[in-house]
Design a protein around this motif. Sequence first.
Motif, PDB file in Angstrom:
ATOM      1  N   MET A   1      25.383  83.759  15.770  1.00 26.67           N
ATOM      2  CA  MET A   1      24.953  82.821  16.632  1.00 26.67           C
ATOM      3  C   MET A   1      26.142  81.823  17.090  1.00 26.67           C
ATOM      4  SD  MET A   1      22.065  80.063  15.916  1.00 26.67           S
ATOM      5  CE  MET A   1      20.851  81.328  15.333  1.00 26.67           C
ATOM      6  N   THR A   2      25.910  81.600  18.391  1.00 28.12           N
ATOM      7  CA  THR A   2      26.806  80.612  18.997  1.00 28.12           C
ATOM      8  C   THR A   2      26.400  79.459  19.633  1.00 28.12           C
ATOM      9  OG1 THR A   2      27.005  81.971  21.019  1.00 28.12           O
ATOM     10  CG2 THR A   2      28.645  82.447  19.432  1.00 28.12           C
ATOM     11  N   VAL A   3      26.792  78.321  19.459  1.00 29.42           N
ATOM     12  CA  VAL A   3      26.139  77.358  20.180  1.00 29.42           C
ATOM     13  C   VAL A   3      27.202  76.437  21.026  1.00 29.42           C
ATOM     14  CG1 VAL A   3      24.742  76.890  18.027  1.00 29.42           C
ATOM     15  CG2 VAL A   3      27.035  75.669  18.332  1.00 29.42           C
ATOM     16  N   LEU A   4      26.749  75.632  21.958  1.00 35.40           N
ATOM     17  CA  LEU A   4      27.769  74.831  22.776  1.00 35.40           C
ATOM     18  C   LEU A   4      28.178  73.941  21.797  1.00 35.40           C
ATOM     19  CD1 LEU A   4      25.150  74.037  25.703  1.00 35.40           C
ATOM     20  CD2 LEU A   4      27.173  75.555  25.640  1.00 35.40           C
ATOM     21  N   SER A   5      29.641  73.714  22.209  1.00 34.73           N
ATOM     22  CA  SER A   5      30.673  72.707  21.491  1.00 34.73           C
ATOM     23  C   SER A   5      30.121  71.263  21.653  1.00 34.73           C
ATOM     24  CB  SER A   5      31.722  72.723  22.102  1.00 34.73           C
ATOM     25  OG  SER A   5      32.672  71.899  21.417  1.00 34.73           O
ATOM     26  N   THR A   6      29.975  70.559  20.688  1.00 34.19           N
ATOM     27  CA  THR A   6      29.687  69.057  20.838  1.00 34.19           C
ATOM     28  C   THR A   6      31.034  68.136  21.250  1.00 34.19           C
ATOM     29  OG1 THR A   6      30.106  68.797  18.398  1.00 34.19           O
ATOM     30  CG2 THR A   6      27.940  69.200  19.269  1.00 34.19           C
ATOM     31  N   LEU A  26      24.178  76.774   4.938  1.00 29.77           N
ATOM     32  CA  LEU A  26      22.651  76.226   5.160  1.00 29.77           C
ATOM     33  C   LEU A  26      21.920  77.127   5.956  1.00 29.77           C
ATOM     34  CD1 LEU A  26      20.648  73.812   5.362  1.00 29.77           C
ATOM     35  CD2 LEU A  26      22.090  72.954   7.148  1.00 29.77           C
ATOM     36  N   MET A  27      22.615  77.901   6.949  1.00 29.42           N
ATOM     37  CA  MET A  27      21.865  78.555   7.988  1.00 29.42           C
ATOM     38  C   MET A  27      21.315  79.859   7.201  1.00 29.42           C
ATOM     39  SD  MET A  27      20.931  78.761  11.360  1.00 29.42           S
ATOM     40  CE  MET A  27      22.148  77.922  11.975  1.00 29.42           C
ATOM     41  N   LEU A  28      22.165  80.401   6.447  1.00 33.87           N
ATOM     42  CA  LEU A  28      21.758  81.673   5.600  1.00 33.87           C
ATOM     43  C   LEU A  28      20.685  81.376   4.707  1.00 33.87           C
ATOM     44  CD1 LEU A  28      25.057  83.437   5.332  1.00 33.87           C
ATOM     45  CD2 LEU A  28      23.174  84.079   6.961  1.00 33.87           C
ATOM     46  N   LEU A  71      12.907  78.978  15.860  1.00 34.78           N
ATOM     47  CA  LEU A  71      14.497  79.252  16.126  1.00 34.78           C
ATOM     48  C   LEU A  71      14.953  78.577  17.567  1.00 34.78           C
ATOM     49  CD1 LEU A  71      14.732  82.859  14.843  1.00 34.78           C
ATOM     50  CD2 LEU A  71      15.712  80.786  13.951  1.00 34.78           C
ATOM     51  N   VAL A  72      13.844  79.029  18.463  1.00 35.30           N
ATOM     52  CA  VAL A  72      14.252  78.238  19.669  1.00 35.30           C
ATOM     53  C   VAL A  72      14.433  76.896  19.697  1.00 35.30           C
ATOM     54  CG1 VAL A  72      13.431  78.012  22.299  1.00 35.30           C
ATOM     55  CG2 VAL A  72      13.300  80.038  21.108  1.00 35.30           C
ATOM     56  N   LEU A  73      13.752  75.960  19.079  1.00 34.51           N
ATOM     57  CA  LEU A  73      13.462  74.517  18.948  1.00 34.51           C
ATOM     58  C   LEU A  73      15.068  74.250  17.929  1.00 34.51           C
ATOM     59  CD1 LEU A  73       9.983  73.658  17.734  1.00 34.51           C
ATOM     60  CD2 LEU A  73      11.010  73.338  20.120  1.00 34.51           C
ATOM     61  N   MET A  74      15.276  74.843  17.190  1.00 29.02           N
ATOM     62  CA  MET A  74      16.570  74.785  16.480  1.00 29.02           C
ATOM     63  C   MET A  74      17.832  74.846  17.357  1.00 29.02           C
ATOM     64  SD  MET A  74      18.407  76.902  13.386  1.00 29.02           S
ATOM     65  CE  MET A  74      19.037  78.100  14.683  1.00 29.02           C
ATOM     66  N   VAL A  75      17.843  75.922  17.893  1.00 32.83           N
ATOM     67  CA  VAL A  75      18.946  76.005  18.760  1.00 32.83           C
ATOM     68  C   VAL A  75      19.052  75.304  20.003  1.00 32.83           C
ATOM     69  CG1 VAL A  75      19.972  77.591  20.669  1.00 32.83           C
ATOM     70  CG2 VAL A  75      19.076  78.442  18.394  1.00 32.83           C
ATOM     71  N   ALA A  76      17.792  74.563  20.577  1.00 36.42           N
ATOM     72  CA  ALA A  76      17.782  73.628  21.593  1.00 36.42           C
ATOM     73  C   ALA A  76      18.375  72.187  21.048  1.00 36.42           C
ATOM     74  CB  ALA A  76      16.519  73.169  21.844  1.00 36.42           C
ATOM     75  N   VAL A  77      17.980  71.758  19.865  1.00 41.16           N
ATOM     76  CA  VAL A  77      18.576  70.696  19.245  1.00 41.16           C
ATOM     77  C   VAL A  77      20.165  70.770  18.858  1.00 41.16           C
ATOM     78  CG1 VAL A  77      18.304  68.882  17.381  1.00 41.16           C
ATOM     79  CG2 VAL A  77      16.256  69.748  18.267  1.00 41.16           C
ATOM     80  N   LEU A 376      20.587  68.669  11.751  1.00 47.78           N
ATOM     81  CA  LEU A 376      21.856  68.773  10.515  1.00 47.78           C
ATOM     82  C   LEU A 376      22.831  69.736  11.401  1.00 47.78           C
ATOM     83  CD1 LEU A 376      19.678  69.770   7.389  1.00 47.78           C
ATOM     84  CD2 LEU A 376      20.909  67.415   8.015  1.00 47.78           C
ATOM     85  N   GLN A 377      23.001  70.633  11.767  1.00 43.63           N
ATOM     86  CA  GLN A 377      23.903  71.603  12.494  1.00 43.63           C
ATOM     87  C   GLN A 377      24.614  70.739  13.516  1.00 43.63           C
ATOM     88  OE1 GLN A 377      25.282  74.068  11.137  1.00 43.63           O
ATOM     89  NE2 GLN A 377      23.444  75.362  10.199  1.00 43.63           N
ATOM     90  N   ASN A 378      23.530  69.984  14.138  1.00 47.37           N
ATOM     91  CA  ASN A 378      24.409  69.161  15.448  1.00 47.37           C
ATOM     92  C   ASN A 378      25.536  68.154  14.587  1.00 47.37           C
ATOM     93  OD1 ASN A 378      24.696  66.742  17.206  1.00 47.37           O
ATOM     94  ND2 ASN A 378      23.251  68.342  18.521  1.00 47.37           N
ATOM     95  N   ILE A 379      24.758  67.379  13.717  1.00 45.64           N
ATOM     96  CA  ILE A 379      25.618  66.458  12.767  1.00 45.64           C
ATOM     97  C   ILE A 379      26.875  67.032  12.348  1.00 45.64           C
ATOM     98  CG2 ILE A 379      25.820  64.759  10.971  1.00 45.64           C
ATOM     99  CD1 ILE A 379      22.656  64.316  11.522  1.00 45.64           C
TER     100      ILE A 379
END
Length: 386
Positions: A1-6, A26-28, A71-77, A376-379
């Motif tokens: 899974m990839t996410v936007l950089s902060t 944490l994710m797994l 999962l969609v909500l998690m990725v959005a945050v 948590l992942q965002n932080i």
Amino acid sequence: MTVLSTRPVRPGQTTSLRAPGLDWLLMLATLALVTMGTMLVWSATSTRADLTGGDADAYLRKQLVNVAIGLVLMVAVLATDHRWVRILAPLAYVASVTGLVLVLVAGSTINGSRSWLQLGGMSIQPSEFAKLAVVIGMALVVAERTERRWGRSVGTLEVIGMLAIAGVPTVLILLQPDLGTMLVLSATVFGVLAVAGAGRGWLGGLGLTAVAGAVAAVSMGVLKPYQVDRFLAFTNPGLDPRGAGYNTEQARIAVGNGGLFGQGLFEGSQTRSGFVPEQHTDFIFTVAGEELGLVGAGVLILLLAVVIWRALAISAEAGDLFGRVAAAGIACWWGFQAFQNIGMCLGIMPVTGVPLPFVSYGGSSLFAGMLALGLLQNIHLRSASR
């Protein structure tokens, strides 16, 4: 899974995708809990025609939809810029309080508690989202005030502000009344205050106030008779084995049936017979105990411990006060709720009707948990980018 950089985007620079910074442990561990919970929900409902209407896979499909939305909500945050998380925190708090008010005005009563809003074909429990809203609201208050005071310690005004943020949802939840959520929220608030640096006097005073409030609630008739009976049955399980003590008695029988390795998934005798009430929600741990045994239930507890440990680790590594307090608050929330849920299945805690994080059936609990996981992942991403 990839996410936007902060990382902040400079003029002329394009936003890149960043995956290595995720806390993959944490994710797994969380995804393993969700997968395990989905299978346990399926097992607990597949033979319950009174719940499924004869469709053995009905709750499996519903839970898979809940997981997909979560999962969609998690990725959005997770993909939201950290600054926007702080900006949107007050809106999330206001929305949560609004939901709690609507419950009291037009909510549905289930199992003696007016805690649900019916939105079309979906039931929403605003109190589940209130736990996260209170955590981020308290974290925002203490971060904004202490950062403006150039890092000075938490003072009286900050503690009062944090308690005010927590107090409104707590009162609204008490009016439902939802005792289990109130206990979880109270423990979470205590943990957030401790991490934020509130003095021992405040913490001791809050503890004494909580005890006095509990005594007053019982003596003044705030609690419903069935809630009082549950506490009496907890202190004396043999008091009413066919009434208030029935849930605990059947739950302990189910867990005891599992032995070391369990009776096998979909093969639990208590589970298939439907002897344990609310087994796919509040008593989901009894399915793990009976069908997966001590080993399987131990794995479930270990996964929960890993999730809570990683949340605390993210708190310790956070680069700002908001992230540190919010992550620790989430860990307190999940930790106490898991202890309460498993404890009532084992008879060491009173029955209060709280779900097991990431495992029990239900959209509201899972959605709130996945939103918290995204935060948590965002932080963590922000800390890793420093």
